[in-house]
Design a protein around this motif. Structure first.
Motif, short mmCIF file in Angstrom:
data_model
loop_
_atom_site.label_atom_id
_atom_site.label_comp_id
_atom_site.label_asym_id
_atom_site.label_seq_id
_atom_site.Cartn_x
_atom_site.Cartn_y
_atom_site.Cartn_z
N UNK A 19 14.47 9.39 2.42
CA UNK A 19 13.66 8.35 1.79
C UNK A 19 12.68 7.81 2.82
N UNK A 20 11.41 7.96 2.50
CA UNK A 20 10.35 7.41 3.35
C UNK A 20 9.97 6.02 2.86
N UNK A 21 9.65 5.15 3.80
CA UNK A 21 9.21 3.80 3.48
C UNK A 21 7.82 3.57 4.03
N UNK A 22 7.03 2.79 3.31
CA UNK A 22 5.70 2.40 3.74
C UNK A 22 5.65 0.88 3.61
N UNK A 23 5.83 0.19 4.72
CA UNK A 23 5.86 -1.26 4.72
C UNK A 23 4.48 -1.80 5.08
N UNK A 24 3.97 -2.69 4.24
CA UNK A 24 2.63 -3.24 4.45
C UNK A 24 2.70 -4.60 5.12
N UNK A 25 1.73 -4.89 5.92
CA UNK A 25 1.60 -6.21 6.52
C UNK A 25 0.14 -6.62 6.50
N UNK A 93 3.71 15.97 8.56
CA UNK A 93 3.60 14.55 8.83
C UNK A 93 3.19 13.88 7.51
N UNK A 94 3.92 12.86 7.13
CA UNK A 94 3.67 12.15 5.88
C UNK A 94 3.01 10.81 6.20
N UNK A 95 1.91 10.55 5.49
CA UNK A 95 1.13 9.33 5.69
C UNK A 95 1.10 8.54 4.38
N UNK A 96 1.16 7.23 4.49
CA UNK A 96 0.83 6.43 3.31
C UNK A 96 -0.57 5.85 3.49
N UNK A 97 -1.24 5.67 2.38
CA UNK A 97 -2.62 5.20 2.38
C UNK A 97 -2.84 4.30 1.18
N UNK A 98 -3.81 3.41 1.28
CA UNK A 98 -4.03 2.41 0.24
C UNK A 98 -5.48 2.32 -0.17
N UNK A 99 -5.66 1.96 -1.42
CA UNK A 99 -6.99 1.62 -1.93
C UNK A 99 -6.84 0.31 -2.68
N UNK A 100 -7.68 -0.65 -2.35
CA UNK A 100 -7.61 -1.94 -3.01
C UNK A 100 -8.25 -1.90 -4.38
N UNK A 101 -7.71 -2.70 -5.30
CA UNK A 101 -8.31 -2.79 -6.61
C UNK A 101 -7.28 -2.80 -7.71
N UNK A 102 -7.72 -3.23 -8.90
CA UNK A 102 -6.85 -3.28 -10.07
C UNK A 102 -7.13 -2.04 -10.90
N UNK A 119 0.05 5.52 10.27
CA UNK A 119 0.02 6.50 11.36
C UNK A 119 0.86 7.72 11.09
N UNK A 120 1.71 7.67 10.09
CA UNK A 120 2.47 8.83 9.70
C UNK A 120 3.89 8.87 10.25
N UNK A 121 4.73 9.66 9.56
CA UNK A 121 6.10 9.90 10.00
C UNK A 121 6.40 11.38 9.77
N UNK A 122 7.06 12.01 10.74
CA UNK A 122 7.28 13.44 10.69
C UNK A 122 8.56 13.77 9.92
N UNK A 123 8.42 14.70 8.99
CA UNK A 123 9.56 15.24 8.25
C UNK A 123 9.68 16.71 8.61
#
Length: 127
Positions: A19-25, A93-102, A119-123
């Motif tokens: 299980x990969x997590x992408x925590x936003x701050x 390498x798995x990356x999470x990415x975001x786009x703002x908007x509704x 920055x990614x996490x290696x699987x």
């Protein structure tokens, strides 16, 4: 400042799960779409899965359909990617990415449609 921290990668045997997590701050996730991309050595970056900012609409690449599940927990400000029945070809390498908007019923699947990257996490899937 929009930031992500991916975690949960590692070495797993074929058929295993992660299980990969992408925590936003620095921002709240409820007005952003989130996409998981992956990039294997020598290959182009691929949009694996995404989830919309509002109605929970999701997308899965054919290569992971039925094996991966994306979800978001807005109270934790985190998006997850549950991966099961892992195959050696999932190594990347798995990356999470975001786009703002509704957005309803849509989330970005191409890297040119997103604005912010982790920055990614290696699987690694290997016996």
């Amino acid at each position: 400042q929009v930031q992500f921290v991916e975690s949960g990668g590692g070495l797993v045997q074929p058929g295993g799960s992660l299980r990969l997590s992408c925590a936003a701050s620095g921002f709240t996730l409820d007005t952003y779409t989130i996409t998981w991309f992956r990039q294997a050595p020598g290959k182009e970056r691929e949009g694996v899965s995404c989830i919309s900012s509002t109605d929970g609409s999701t997308y899965y690449a054919d290569s992971v359909e039925g094996r991966f599940t994306i979800s978001r927990d807005n109270t934790e400000n985190t998006v997850y990617l549950e991966m099961s029945s892992l195959k050696p070809e999932d190594t990347a390498v798995y990356f999470c990415a975001a786009r703002g908007g509704i957005y309803y019923g849509w989330c970005p699947t191409h890297d040119y449609d997103v604005d912010y990257w982790g920055k990614g996490t290696l699987v690694t899937v290997s016996a």
